[in-house]
Design a protein around this motif. Structure first.
Motif, PDB file in Angstrom:
ATOM      1  N   ASP A   1       6.246   0.070   3.144  1.00 15.15           N
ATOM      2  CA  ASP A   1       6.522  -0.523   1.835  1.00 15.15           C
ATOM      3  C   ASP A   1       6.155   0.484   0.751  1.00 15.15           C
ATOM      4  O   ASP A   1       5.733   1.616   1.040  1.00 15.15           O
ATOM      5  N   ALA A   2       6.309   0.084  -0.501  1.00 13.73           N
ATOM      6  CA  ALA A   2       6.089   1.024  -1.604  1.00 13.73           C
ATOM      7  C   ALA A   2       4.651   1.534  -1.631  1.00 13.73           C
ATOM      8  O   ALA A   2       4.407   2.711  -1.934  1.00 13.73           O
ATOM      9  N   ARG A   3       3.700   0.665  -1.326  1.00 12.58           N
ATOM     10  CA  ARG A   3       2.291   1.091  -1.343  1.00 12.58           C
ATOM     11  C   ARG A   3       2.053   2.156  -0.280  1.00 12.58           C
ATOM     12  O   ARG A   3       1.372   3.160  -0.529  1.00 12.58           O
ATOM     13  N   THR A   4       2.600   1.926   0.915  1.00 15.70           N
ATOM     14  CA  THR A   4       2.450   2.922   1.978  1.00 15.70           C
ATOM     15  C   THR A   4       3.177   4.215   1.620  1.00 15.70           C
ATOM     16  O   THR A   4       2.665   5.314   1.873  1.00 15.70           O
TER      17      THR A   4
ATOM     18  N   LEU B   1      14.375   9.542  -1.177  1.00 15.43           N
ATOM     19  CA  LEU B   1      15.758   9.430  -0.721  1.00 15.43           C
ATOM     20  C   LEU B   1      16.222   7.976  -0.611  1.00 15.43           C
ATOM     21  O   LEU B   1      15.449   7.073  -0.273  1.00 15.43           O
ATOM     22  N   ALA B   2      17.492   7.796  -0.883  1.00 16.02           N
ATOM     23  CA  ALA B   2      18.197   6.540  -0.669  1.00 16.02           C
ATOM     24  C   ALA B   2      19.662   6.898  -0.476  1.00 16.02           C
ATOM     25  O   ALA B   2      20.037   8.073  -0.472  1.00 16.02           O
ATOM     26  N   ALA B   3      20.507   5.884  -0.346  1.00 18.77           N
ATOM     27  CA  ALA B   3      21.934   6.150  -0.157  1.00 18.77           C
ATOM     28  C   ALA B   3      22.639   6.414  -1.476  1.00 18.77           C
ATOM     29  O   ALA B   3      23.725   7.002  -1.487  1.00 18.77           O
ATOM     30  N   VAL B   4      22.041   6.015  -2.589  1.00 19.31           N
ATOM     31  CA  VAL B   4      22.652   6.172  -3.910  1.00 19.31           C
ATOM     32  C   VAL B   4      21.607   6.683  -4.880  1.00 19.31           C
ATOM     33  O   VAL B   4      20.412   6.730  -4.574  1.00 19.31           O
TER      34      VAL B   4
ATOM     35  N   ASP C   1      19.517  -4.861  -4.568  1.00 16.32           N
ATOM     36  CA  ASP C   1      19.828  -5.255  -3.195  1.00 16.32           C
ATOM     37  C   ASP C   1      19.511  -4.159  -2.177  1.00 16.32           C
ATOM     38  O   ASP C   1      19.667  -4.377  -0.971  1.00 16.32           O
ATOM     39  N   MET C   2      19.111  -2.985  -2.644  1.00 17.06           N
ATOM     40  CA  MET C   2      18.794  -1.864  -1.754  1.00 17.06           C
ATOM     41  C   MET C   2      17.323  -1.509  -1.958  1.00 17.06           C
ATOM     42  O   MET C   2      16.950  -0.879  -2.951  1.00 17.06           O
ATOM     43  N   GLN C   3      16.472  -1.931  -1.012  1.00 16.77           N
ATOM     44  CA  GLN C   3      15.028  -1.810  -1.181  1.00 16.77           C
ATOM     45  C   GLN C   3      14.590  -0.363  -1.369  1.00 16.77           C
ATOM     46  O   GLN C   3      13.634  -0.083  -2.098  1.00 16.77           O
TER      47      GLN C   3
ATOM     48  N   ALA D   1      11.854   3.595  -4.703  1.00 14.37           N
ATOM     49  CA  ALA D   1      11.903   4.893  -5.389  1.00 14.37           C
ATOM     50  C   ALA D   1      11.523   4.745  -6.863  1.00 14.37           C
ATOM     51  O   ALA D   1      10.745   5.545  -7.407  1.00 14.37           O
ATOM     52  N   ALA D   2      12.076   3.721  -7.504  1.00  9.83           N
ATOM     53  CA  ALA D   2      11.753   3.494  -8.914  1.00  9.83           C
ATOM     54  C   ALA D   2      10.268   3.199  -9.088  1.00  9.83           C
ATOM     55  O   ALA D   2       9.621   3.683 -10.033  1.00  9.83           O
ATOM     56  N   MET D   3       9.702   2.411  -8.190  1.00 16.36           N
ATOM     57  CA  MET D   3       8.277   2.089  -8.262  1.00 16.36           C
ATOM     58  C   MET D   3       7.421   3.346  -8.088  1.00 16.36           C
ATOM     59  O   MET D   3       6.429   3.547  -8.811  1.00 16.36           O
ATOM     60  N   LEU D   4       7.791   4.192  -7.155  1.00 12.21           N
ATOM     61  CA  LEU D   4       7.025   5.422  -6.925  1.00 12.21           C
ATOM     62  C   LEU D   4       7.062   6.332  -8.141  1.00 12.21           C
ATOM     63  O   LEU D   4       6.049   6.958  -8.505  1.00 12.21           O
ATOM     64  N   CYS D   5       8.214   6.438  -8.782  1.00 14.38           N
ATOM     65  CA  CYS D   5       8.320   7.261  -9.991  1.00 14.38           C
ATOM     66  C   CYS D   5       7.395   6.734 -11.089  1.00 14.38           C
ATOM     67  O   CYS D   5       6.719   7.505 -11.783  1.00 14.38           O
ATOM     68  N   LYS D   6       7.342   5.420 -11.263  1.00 13.31           N
ATOM     69  CA  LYS D   6       6.476   4.839 -12.279  1.00 13.31           C
ATOM     70  C   LYS D   6       5.005   4.996 -11.900  1.00 13.31           C
ATOM     71  O   LYS D   6       4.151   5.232 -12.770  1.00 13.31           O
ATOM     72  N   MET D   7       4.692   4.885 -10.613  1.00 11.37           N
ATOM     73  CA  MET D   7       3.316   5.115 -10.167  1.00 11.37           C
ATOM     74  C   MET D   7       2.875   6.537 -10.478  1.00 11.37           C
ATOM     75  O   MET D   7       1.735   6.778 -10.894  1.00 11.37           O
TER      76      MET D   7
END
Length: 464
Positions: free
Chosen positions: A303-306, A331-334, A340-342, A347-353
């Motif tokens: 998950d995002a925390r990990t 990385l992601a597909a887009v 709808d794409m976790q 990725a957005a959460m990690l950037c803000k972290m």
């Protein structure tokens, strides 16, 4: 793992020649042209022209002589101190060339051997004649054969730089866990002979010593800690790491799960406040920098925390390996956030972290697709403005399956070499595979050595 042995000074016989013959391929000629600096005289679809042949004849013939000296006679431990060669013919694709060394004089005081040297083509025409003076080794040496079976031109030789960075650093005391097959035992001894590790061999002692005897390996310099079986070996190795007797762990011939279960067990004392993760260090011929892929071996569906811990582990490793501000592509597909794409949401959460200082030491951007993470052209085409896009040092993958696919595709389709290391525990851990080459095993040991050296001066995350 094939090994080569030398011929010490006292065993070299005057008047007894050694020869080798090979047929030059297009790859050989390209490599010689590269070494001589003349790399514009031919295209991918044509054989080298005469100008290239003339510029590479000396390089090619000398390389054959040097190969014989350094690999065969006297072999490992030799050094060429003087040479006087004359070049009289050309080399080209398809030539069958033979190189011969003939010992003609031994100078005992300095352990020098003078060789008559000759290289001829398939027509018996001399390509090189002359003499070389070589300082021969005085003791028997045995090394893994690092000769490549195929040539790949690399934009940057990541592993060579890492191995050079290890020079002058004391070797790291390492528990080699259950080294009960040929490759794991030889790999550990090879790393020890290159002063990367001081091995502590943990496992069934009788079995280890029997294997060493059958392989002609001398275990006298190294400590052997006897255990009953592989599970006990993993448990004992974890204990040695917990008490500080070793600074790293190296997997032998037991299963990865068996070793890692001991590492992550609450009783082992090896867990820290940081999530344990794995990093593949990739040397990709077509990529102009070191590339880290994480996590492709430990965390199945983080998950995002990990992922934040996975990112921090990789950033810390990259900094130890000399990247001042590592660039992390999530990385992601887009490239846009889609609820709808976790993977894009993470990725957005990690950037803000990272913006809030929860991940430090690197630049993080995402979501990014693979192409615009590693290709500046692709990023420009898609109008992505980012300090990371196209220049990623670290690829943080959505899950283990995606990471495994990325790493294996880079290896088997792009010709990448890969070394692996486990991070987030009290000590770094090398997870070797039976498919690993000598180069990969040594690179993994070198990464562990650099990490252990850094930890001697910086605290690791607190235990849990």
């Amino acid at each position: 793992m094939h090994a080569i042995s030398n011929i010490p000074f006292d065993e070299i016989e005057i008047g007894r020649p050694l020869s080798v013959t090979r047929t030059l391929s297009k790859t050989d000629i390209e490599a010689l042209a590269f070494a001589s600096g003349d790399i514009d005289a031919f295209s991918d679809d044509e054989a080298p022209q005469a100008d290239t042949q003339r510029s590479t004849e000396a390089v090619g013939a000398e390389c054959l002589i040097a190969h014989l000296i350094n690999r065969r006679l006297p072999g490992p431990g030799s050094s060429i101190v003087a040479q006087d060669f004359r070049f009289t013919s050309f080399l080209t694709v398809g030539d069958e060339v033979s190189a011969t060394l003939l010992p003609v004089e031994k100078i005992g005081a300095d352990h020098l051997v003078v060789f008559d040297c000759r290289v001829v083509n398939q027509n018996g025409e001399d390509v090189l004649t002359g003499r070389a003076t070589v300082r021969a080794p005085t003791e028997r040496q045995r090394r893994g054969d690092l000769t490549a079976t195929e040539m790949i031109f690399r934009r940057t030789d990541v592993f060579a730089k890492i191995l050079r960075a290890c020079e002058g650093i004391p070797p790291v005391t390492t528990a080699v866990v259950h080294p009960c097959d040929r490759d794991s035992l030889r790999g550990a001894i090879e790393a020890a002979e290159r002063k990367l590790i001081l091995p502590v061999l943990v496992g069934p002692e009788a079995r280890i010593r029997s294997l060493a005897a059958s392989e002609g390996l001398d275990l006298a310099p190294w400590r052997v800690v006897g255990t009953e079986h592989s599970h006990a070996a993993a448990q004992k190795a974890a204990e040695l790491a917990r008490t500080g007797e070793v600074e790293g762990l190296m997997k032998g011939s037991l299963h990865t799960d068996e070793l890692m279960s001991m590492v992550v067990a609450a009783s082992s004392g090896l867990r820290t406040s940081r999530r344990i993760s794995h990093v593949f260090l990739m040397d990709v011929p077509s990529y102009p920098r070191m590339l880290l892929v994480t996590d492709a071996a430990i965390n199945i569906a983080p998950d995002a925390r990990t992922k934040a811990d996975i990112a921090q582990n990789a950033i810390d490793l990259a900094r130890v390996l000399g990247v001042d501000v590592p660039k992390v592509a999530v990385l992601a597909a887009v490239e846009t956030v889609n609820a709808d794409m976790q993977a894009t949401v993470d990725a957005a959460m990690l950037c803000k972290m990272a913006d809030r200082g929860q991940i430090t030491g690197g630049l993080i951007d995402g979501p990014l697709a693979f192409d615009n993470a590693v290709s500046e052209h692709a990023a420009r085409t898609k109008h992505i403005v980012s300090p990371v896009a196209g220049r990623a040092d670290i690829l943080l993958v959505p899950d283990l399956e995606a990471g495994n696919m990325v790493a294996k595709q880079l290896q088997y389709l792009a010709g990448a070499d890969s070394a692996g290391i486990v991070l987030g525990a009290r000590v770094p851990i090398v997870l070797t595979s039976r498919a690993d080459s000598v180069r990969t095993r040594l690179a993994s040991a070198a990464v562990m050595k650099l990490l252990a050296h850094a930890r001697r001066h910086e605290p690791v995350p607190p235990p849990v």
